[in-house]
Scaffold this motif. Structure first.
Motif, mmCIF file in Angstrom:
data_model
loop_
_atom_site.group_PDB
_atom_site.id
_atom_site.type_symbol
_atom_site.label_atom_id
_atom_site.label_comp_id
_atom_site.label_asym_id
_atom_site.label_seq_id
_atom_site.Cartn_x
_atom_site.Cartn_y
_atom_site.Cartn_z
ATOM 1 N N PRO A 81 -5.741 2.694 10.206
ATOM 2 C CA PRO A 81 -4.780 1.585 10.052
ATOM 3 C C PRO A 81 -4.163 1.137 11.369
ATOM 4 N N PHE A 82 -3.938 2.085 12.282
ATOM 5 C CA PHE A 82 -3.380 1.715 13.587
ATOM 6 C C PHE A 82 -4.355 0.827 14.355
ATOM 7 N N LEU A 83 -5.633 1.206 14.350
ATOM 8 C CA LEU A 83 -6.632 0.382 15.026
ATOM 9 C C LEU A 83 -6.761 -0.982 14.357
ATOM 10 N N SER A 132 1.298 -1.735 0.848
ATOM 11 C CA SER A 132 0.729 -0.548 0.213
ATOM 12 C C SER A 132 -0.588 -0.137 0.859
ATOM 13 N N PHE A 133 -1.452 -1.108 1.115
ATOM 14 C CA PHE A 133 -2.751 -0.776 1.723
ATOM 15 C C PHE A 133 -2.570 -0.288 3.153
ATOM 16 N N LEU A 134 -1.654 -0.903 3.891
ATOM 17 C CA LEU A 134 -1.434 -0.464 5.263
ATOM 18 C C LEU A 134 -0.833 0.934 5.297
ATOM 19 N N ALA A 135 -0.044 1.271 4.282
ATOM 20 C CA ALA A 135 0.556 2.604 4.189
ATOM 21 C C ALA A 135 -0.370 3.596 3.498
ATOM 22 N N ARG A 136 -1.569 3.181 3.174
ATOM 23 C CA ARG A 136 -2.539 4.033 2.469
ATOM 24 C C ARG A 136 -1.950 4.545 1.155
ATOM 25 N N LEU A 142 6.074 7.590 1.256
ATOM 26 C CA LEU A 142 6.939 7.666 2.436
ATOM 27 C C LEU A 142 6.468 6.736 3.546
ATOM 28 N N ALA A 143 5.173 6.524 3.663
ATOM 29 C CA ALA A 143 4.664 5.620 4.699
ATOM 30 C C ALA A 143 5.025 4.169 4.406
ATOM 31 N N ILE A 144 5.340 3.862 3.154
ATOM 32 C CA ILE A 144 5.749 2.504 2.802
ATOM 33 C C ILE A 144 7.026 2.116 3.540
ATOM 34 N N LEU A 145 7.889 3.087 3.837
ATOM 35 C CA LEU A 145 9.172 2.796 4.478
ATOM 36 C C LEU A 145 8.994 2.115 5.838
ATOM 37 N N PRO A 146 8.291 2.727 6.803
ATOM 38 C CA PRO A 146 8.146 2.045 8.104
ATOM 39 C C PRO A 146 7.282 0.798 8.036
ATOM 40 N N CYS A 154 4.380 -1.141 -6.583
ATOM 41 C CA CYS A 154 3.631 -1.702 -7.702
ATOM 42 C C CYS A 154 2.128 -1.564 -7.483
ATOM 43 N N THR A 155 1.722 -1.480 -6.226
ATOM 44 C CA THR A 155 0.308 -1.239 -5.910
ATOM 45 C C THR A 155 0.040 0.228 -5.616
#
Length: 375
Positions: A40-42, A307-311, A315-319, A96-97
Motif C-alpha cells: 500500500p505504501f508503494l 478500507s482497501f488502503l488500510a487492508r 486500527l489502520a483505518i484511523l491514520p 462498512c467495507t
C-alpha cells in the motif's frame, strides 16, 4: 556398541553444534510479513507521482501543489480541525467495507447506508419534536443505525440465502437509496420553506449534537475511533471474528466445521451498515440539522478507498482516514491558490484507488529469496 560410539563421534565432530542451531533469519525472511504495509505504501507513492504528472500537465508545479495540500490539511489549527471533521465519517463508512471483508465479502454499499441513515435520522428528529433533547438525539442515532443495518443486512441476506453477488446488489441499492432520499425530501418530508434546496424540517438547535470541548469537530470523531477499536477487537480477538475469517477463507469448510455461515454473513453486514448509518445520522444531527441532497457527499465511496488502503484492518483505518480527510480538506485551498477545480482532490483519490486495486496482484508474487538453484 559400535553404533553408540559412532553417534558420540558425530556429536563431538567440529561444526555439529553449529548445524543444530537454528539458522539466522535475514531481511528476506521478513518480506512476506511486511507486504501488507509495503505494497500500500508503494501504491501511495506511485499515485502521488501520477497525480504530480497530472498537475504538471495542468501547468502547475507538483511540489507547490503538494505543499499547499499539506498546508490545507495540517498546516494550521483551523485546517487540521477541518481534516478531523472530514475524517470523522470516513472512520465509520470504512468499517462498512472492512467488517464484511473479514467474511470474504466485497461491500461497496456504504454510500447507500450513509444516505439511509441520514434520512432516517432526519425523519426521526422531526417526528420526535417536542421530546427532551436526549430522547431526540438517542432516537435519531438508533433509527439511523437501524436503517443502515437493514440496508446492508438485506444485501447480506441476499448473498447468504439466494447467492446474489453482494457487490452488484449493493451498488444497485445505493442508487435506490439516493432515489428514496430525493423522493422523501422533495415530497412527504419536505419543509415548505426549503425552496432552493428541498430538505426535511430542521430538527431544532436544541437537538443538535455539539462539538467536542476544545475542538470545532463533532462527536462523530470520538464515536468513529471507538468503533474502529471495537471492530478490531471483534474481528481479531473473538470467536465471532474467527468464524467470520473461516467463512472468508472457505465457506464450505466453515459450514462443515459447524459455523452458521448465513448467520455470520448477515450479522457482519448488519454491523457494517449500522456503522455507516451512524455516520449519516451524525451528518444530520451535528452538521446540517436536516436531511437533504447534501447527504450524497461521497463519504460512503471514500470509505471504500480507506478500507482497501488500510487492508480492512480496524486500527489502520484511523491514520488512513486522517490522510484522506486531509486530502479532501485541501481541495478548497487548491482552488484559491492555483485556480484548480475543487474536485482536483477527487482525481487523486481516483488514481489512488485504481493503483491500489492493481497492486493487489503483487501479494504473494514478490520473490524475496532467489529461486532454488539460482545465483
Amino acid at each position: 556398541m559400535q553404533a553408540v560410539t559412532e553417534t558420540q563421534d558425530l556429536a563431538a565432530a567440529p561444526g555439529a553444534e553449529a548445524s543444530a542451531a537454528p539458522p539466522k533469519r535475514g531481511w528476506r525472511d521478513f518480506g512476506p510479513s511486511v507486504e501488507p504495509v509495503l505494497i500500500p505504501f508503494l501504491a501511495l507513492v506511485v499515485s502521488l507521482l501520477l497525480f504530480g504528472a497530472f498537475v504538471a500537465l495542468a501547468g502547475h508545479s507538483p511540489l507547490d501543489v503538494f505543499f499547499e495540500m499539506y498546508r490545507g490539511a495540517f498546516g494550521t489549527w483551523f485546517s487540521f480541525q477541518n481534516t478531523l471533521q472530514r475524517a470523522s465519517p470516513l472512520l465509520l463508512t470504512a468499517l462498512c467495507t472492512a467488517l464484511p471483508a473479514r467474511a470474504g465479502l466485497v461491500v461497496i454499499g456504504g454510500e447507500g447506508a450513509f444516505v439511509m441513515g441520514g434520512l432516517a435520522a432526519g425523519a426521526a428528529g422531526v417526528g420526535l419534536a417536542g421530546s427532551p433533547p436526549t430522547t431526540v438525539i438517542c432516537g435519531m442515532f438508533v433509527v439511523g443505525a437501524a436503517a443502515g443495518a437493514v440496508w446492508i443486512g438485506f444485501a447480506g441476506w441476499l448473498r447468504a440465502k439466494r447467492g446474489v453477488n453482494e457487490t452488484i446488489s449493493m451498488l444497485l441499492l445505493t442508487y435506490i437509496a439516493i432515489t428514496l432520499l430525493n423522493h422523501f425530501v422533495e415530497g412527504p418530508l419536505r419543509d415548505p420553506e426549503s425552496l432552493n434546496k428541498p430538505s426535511t424540517r430542521h430538527i431544532g438547535d436544541a437537538n443538535m449534537v455539539g462539538p467536542i470541548p476544545g475542538l470545532d469537530v463533532h462527536w462523530g470523531l470520538v464515536v468513529g475511533v471507538v468503533a474502529c477499536v471495537l471492530a478490531w477487537v471483534l474481528m481479531q480477538r473473538t470467536v465471532f471474528g474467527f468464524s467470520a475469517a473461516l467463512v472468508g477463507g472457505n465457506a464450505r469448510a466453515a459450514r462443515l466445521s459447524g459455523v452458521k455461515v448465513a448467520q455470520v454473513i448477515v450479522i457482519t453486514c448488519a454491523l457494517a451498515g449500522a456503522a455507516a448509518g451512524i455516520a449519516g445520522a451524525f451528518e444530520v444531527a451535528a452538521v446540517h440539522g436536516r436531511a437533504n441532497a447534501s447527504l450524497v457527499a461521497g463519504y460512503g465511496y471514500a470509505g471504500i478507498l480507506v478500507s482497501f488502503l488500510a487492508r480492512h484492518h480496524g486500527l489502520a483505518i484511523l491514520p488512513v482516514s486522517l490522510f484522506l480527510g486531509g486530502i479532501a480538506a485541501s481541495g478548497g485551498l487548491l482552488q484559491r491558490v492555483f485556480a484548480l477545480p475543487d474536485a482536483t482532490v477527487s482525481v487523486l483519490q481516483g488514481i489512488l484507488f485504481v493503483v491500489l486495486i492493481a497492486s493487489d496482484t503483487l501479494y504473494g508474487r514478490i520473490r524475496w529469496r532467489p529461486a532454488a538453484g539460482g545465483a
